[in-house]
Design an enzyme around this catalytic site. Structure first.
Site, PDB file in Angstrom:
ATOM      1  N   CYS A  69      -5.552  82.182  27.852  1.00 21.30           N
ATOM      2  CA  CYS A  69      -4.783  83.402  27.657  1.00 21.30           C
ATOM      3  C   CYS A  69      -5.697  84.379  26.928  1.00 21.30           C
ATOM      4  O   CYS A  69      -6.755  83.991  26.427  1.00 21.30           O
ATOM      5  CB  CYS A  69      -3.532  83.096  26.841  1.00 21.30           C
ATOM      6  SG  CYS A  69      -2.240  84.316  27.047  1.00 21.30           S
ATOM      7  N   CYS A  82      -1.478  84.068  31.313  1.00 24.76           N
ATOM      8  CA  CYS A  82      -1.112  85.478  31.187  1.00 24.76           C
ATOM      9  C   CYS A  82      -1.850  86.266  32.249  1.00 24.76           C
ATOM     10  O   CYS A  82      -2.952  85.892  32.665  1.00 24.76           O
ATOM     11  CB  CYS A  82      -1.386  86.014  29.784  1.00 24.76           C
ATOM     12  SG  CYS A  82      -3.104  86.259  29.342  1.00 24.76           S
ATOM     13  N   CYS A  89     -14.183  84.332  34.393  1.00 27.10           N
ATOM     14  CA  CYS A  89     -14.513  83.273  33.437  1.00 27.10           C
ATOM     15  C   CYS A  89     -16.002  83.296  33.139  1.00 27.10           C
ATOM     16  O   CYS A  89     -16.805  83.690  33.987  1.00 27.10           O
ATOM     17  CB  CYS A  89     -14.123  81.908  33.999  1.00 27.10           C
ATOM     18  SG  CYS A  89     -12.370  81.551  33.859  1.00 27.10           S
TER      19      CYS A  89
END
Length: 159
Positions: free
Chosen positions: A7, A79, A87
């Protein structure tokens, strides 16, 4: 198997998912949580809810995805903001899925209404984690495409 619940702030939803997964998971499975922009604290209502559910909270803290104790096999964003982020490169070709859950930290109203938002987020995450752990994981670990399909399907449960 290492699962990362990701998140942005790592103060509510990803913490709830990490603690719940680790309570329910079989030996050899481990969840971590992190944030791309960690809040630096765990929301007190998250800790209170986990305590009510008799899920250990020791060691839970808000942390950055730059300092993970292990490389995840699966990244689950909880989220929308984190789902759209790229990433870090060091995570490699990790399997990603999105299990969006409304952020209880933004809930307003009475204490009961705010607590209800935290409980709703927890119940949704727990339902999804239980569904994940009920999959024939030994078979699916050999078929990443099918595993991805199942993880994406689970992300719609309880929504």
């Amino acid at each position: 198997m290492n699962i990362l619940f990701l998140c942005t702030g790592n103060s509510c939803r990803s913490i709830l998912a990490e603690a719940t997964f680790n309570q329910l998971a079989p030996a050899g499975w481990r969840a971590m949580s992190a944030g791309s922009q960690p809040a630096g604290y765990v929301h007190p209502r998250s800790l209170a809810l986990l305590t009510r559910e008799r899920i250990p909270t020791e060691g839970l803290h808000s942390k950055s995805w730059d300092h993970l104790p292990a490389t995840p096999d699966i990244v689950v964003t909880v989220c929308g903001r984190a789902a759209g982020e790229t990433c870090p490169a060091y995570l490699g070709p990790v399997l990603r899925t999105h299990w969006g859950v409304a952020d209880p930290a933004h809930a307003t109203g009475t204490d009961q209404e705010i607590d209800a938002a935290f409980t709703s987020a927890y119940r949704t995450l727990r339902t999804r984690i239980e569904a994940f752990l009920a999959l024939p994981l030994a078979n699916l670990s050999e078929d990443r495409g099918r595993l991805k399909t199942e993880l994406d399907r689970i992300g719609t449960l309880g929504a």
